[in-house]
Design an enzyme around this catalytic site. Structure first.
Site, PDB file in Angstrom:
ATOM      1  N   SER A 125      35.822 -15.734  59.553  1.00  0.00           N
ATOM      2  CA  SER A 125      36.835 -16.415  59.033  1.00  0.00           C
ATOM      3  C   SER A 125      36.304 -17.767  58.181  1.00  0.00           C
ATOM      4  O   SER A 125      36.774 -18.734  58.513  1.00  0.00           O
ATOM      5  CB  SER A 125      37.986 -16.957  60.261  1.00  0.00           C
ATOM      6  OG  SER A 125      39.200 -17.308  59.416  1.00  0.00           O
ATOM      7  N   SER A 180      45.020 -17.320  58.398  1.00  0.00           N
ATOM      8  CA  SER A 180      43.899 -16.776  58.092  1.00  0.00           C
ATOM      9  C   SER A 180      43.834 -15.306  57.629  1.00  0.00           C
ATOM     10  O   SER A 180      42.893 -14.762  57.113  1.00  0.00           O
ATOM     11  CB  SER A 180      42.545 -17.160  58.720  1.00  0.00           C
ATOM     12  OG  SER A 180      42.108 -18.225  58.825  1.00  0.00           O
ATOM     13  N   LYS A 206      43.075 -13.948  54.162  1.00  0.00           N
ATOM     14  CA  LYS A 206      41.933 -13.521  53.731  1.00  0.00           C
ATOM     15  C   LYS A 206      41.639 -12.249  53.152  1.00  0.00           C
ATOM     16  O   LYS A 206      40.774 -11.902  52.379  1.00  0.00           O
ATOM     17  CB  LYS A 206      40.849 -14.016  54.707  1.00  0.00           C
ATOM     18  CG  LYS A 206      40.461 -15.610  54.702  1.00  0.00           C
ATOM     19  CD  LYS A 206      39.537 -15.846  55.626  1.00  0.00           C
ATOM     20  CE  LYS A 206      39.242 -17.227  55.961  1.00  0.00           C
ATOM     21  NZ  LYS A 206      40.272 -18.324  56.477  1.00  0.00           N
TER      22      LYS A 206
END
Length: 494
Positions: free
Chosen positions: A328, A157, A160
């Site tokens: 997230s 993640s 991102k």
């Protein structure tokens, strides 16, 4: 098999959810008071590091300030009604930490001491079989520490950060995603047109229906047909990992990220047909507004000559970015990637988003050699980025000449305080609030990338990417220790 990702166990203090009690039941109230005090003091440092951030006053920064004020009132001030005979408030003590300057201090970090501090920590077996790292001074761009900094790794993640920077760069922080209702020339067909806003909610549908009903006029006896348009996005709606509670089908029209419960973050059962469900919910709102809807909604584009009669716009992109990074949020991340593709003239699918985000990062002169931005969320294990790419992105976001990128910093979870870091760093003396970082977790993959203020008062960007770990909790603790060392807590760095 679906890959697990981090599941926030606490609601972050942001405009998308209520502030939750952060009391540590395990350590008791006295320990909580100590930890809370550390968090507040740390937040003075962390927030001061981004005081040059520009006009942003939503999301993380505002919520942190409100929580600190509510939970830790300063002495010398009456807070509510004072009981008869109660003592007067104690005099206020002077501030323990003053706000940091809006520019970094002149004393440089010593790379040699940093290497000495990090060397034994990065060799921790808990991190797995491969670890790569980069630490840079955001003011100068100088790499202070590197270990395989140019090695492509699975980012999970933390990708991102790249998605968010590209979207802000391509669209600007004030961009809003529009959902519209269009009426055919004969007044017989309404079309709900999805713009790609995964945060569309029932209240927005109600407002759209009320406005559309007024545009129809009459007494509601003449029935209308309802269509819905998802053509703004193309390609497969399923993420490459397949059906997964961490992400809904990627479509241009959905309500509440296709969630089938009352959650607003983390894993949840998702709709198999988010667009159809949104259209049916809109039909119900039209009926409630006095409009007779004929038949079931059908997928179709607006007829030629149709005019827009109602519009709903999402929160600004700056707020969407903050929500993406804090929680997230995979659904918003994929939407940001698609919106970037549209802005860059690419196809609004996974391949087009990959090309668009990569192009935008190259425009920002970010080292993209070896990078493969397989998706916007980091759920795809085929994605690859380097630690140097992530630290360069964070440095770009800290650049005073690029205020439009600042939501990337203000959206990062705060250690021991918000989002996916809300339950981490609680037992690390002196570090809650000093570290802001994006987490990343897949099976065998753990990552952490963000910012810290070093003992010299300089803002550092770091990225630690690890793979081959067998115990996620142990790997996370090892990553937290690495980041904590950058703060100089306990004399481990500086």
């Amino acid at each position: 098999m679906a890959e697990p990702v981090e599941e926030p166990s606490n609601r972050p203090s942001d405009p998308w959810g209520r502030i939750k009690n952060l009391k540590s039941k395990r350590n008791g109230s006295n320990t909580w008071q100590v930890v809370a005090g550390s968090a507040v003091l740390g937040l003075v440092v962390a927030t001061g590091a981004v005081l040059a951030a520009g006009p942003w006053d939503n999301g993380q920064r505002k919520a942190e300030r409100q929580l600190a004020a509510a939970e830790h009132p300063t002495g010398g001030v009456h807070h509510g009604r004072r009981l008869p005979g109660a003592p007067e408030p104690a005099p206020s003590a002077p501030a323990v930490l003053g706000a940091l300057d809006t520019v970094t201090r002149s004393a440089p970090q010593d790379p040699a001491s940093l290497r000495t501090a990090l060397a034994p920590l990065i060799a921790a077996p808990e991190l797995g079989t491969q670890v790569a790292a980069s630490v840079v001074d955001t003011a100068t761009g100088e790499q202070l520490y590197g270990r395989g900094a140019a090695t492509p790794m699975t980012p999970a993640s933390t990708v991102k950060i790249a998605t968010a920077v590209a979207a802000l760069s391509a669209l600007g922080p004030d961009h809003r995603i529009a959902t519209t209702v269009r009426l055919s020339e004969d007044g017989r067909t309404l079309t709900l047109v999805g713009g790609g806003d995964p945060t569309l909610d029932p209240a927005a549908l109600r407002s759209l229906a009320t406005t559309a009903a007024k545009a129809l006029g009459g007494d509601g006896e003449d029935p209308v047909r309802l269509a819905y348009d998802t053509s703004r996005y193309t390609g497969p709606v399923r993420h490459p990992i397949g059906k997964n509670p961490n992400i809904a089908p990627v479509t241009a029209l959905m309500v509440d990220e296709g969630r089938l419960d009352d959650s607003d973050r983390g894993p949840a059962e998702r709709s198999k047909d988010p667009a159809g469900d949104a259209a049916r919910a809109f039909a119900a709102e039209l009926t409630a507004a006095g409009v007779t809807v004929e038949g079931e909604p059908r997928a179709a584009r607006p007829a030629a000559g149709a005019r827009t009669v109602a519009t709903h716009r999402s929160a600004p992109l700056s707020a969407l970015v903050e929500r993406t990074l804090t929680n997230s949020d995979n659904d918003i991340a994929e939407a940001l990637a698609r919106q970037t593709a549209i802005a860059k003239g690419e196809s609004a699918d996974f391949a087009g988003a990959r090309r668009a985000v990569t192009t935008e990062l190259k425009k920002l002169q970010v080292p993209t050699v070896g990078a493969r931005l397989a998706d916007g969320s980091g759920l795809d294990r085929q994605g690859r980025v380097t630690p140097a790419l992530l630290t360069t992105l964070l440095a770009r976001a800290a650049d005073p000449e690029r205020p439009g990128l600042r939501p990337v910093l203000t959206g990062l979870p705060v250690a021991g305080f918000t989002g996916t870091l809300s339950t981490r760093y609680r037992d690390t003396t002196g570090t809650p609030g000093l570290i802001r970082a994006k987490t990343g977790t897949l099976t065998g993959v753990n990552s952490l990338a963000g910012t810290v203020v070093d003992p010299q008062g300089r803002l550092l960007a770091f990225a630690f990417l690890a793979s081959g770990s067998t115990a996620p909790a142990d790997a996370e603790a090892a990553l937290d220790t690495l980041a904590a060392a950058l703060t100089g807590a306990g004399g481990t760095a500086g």
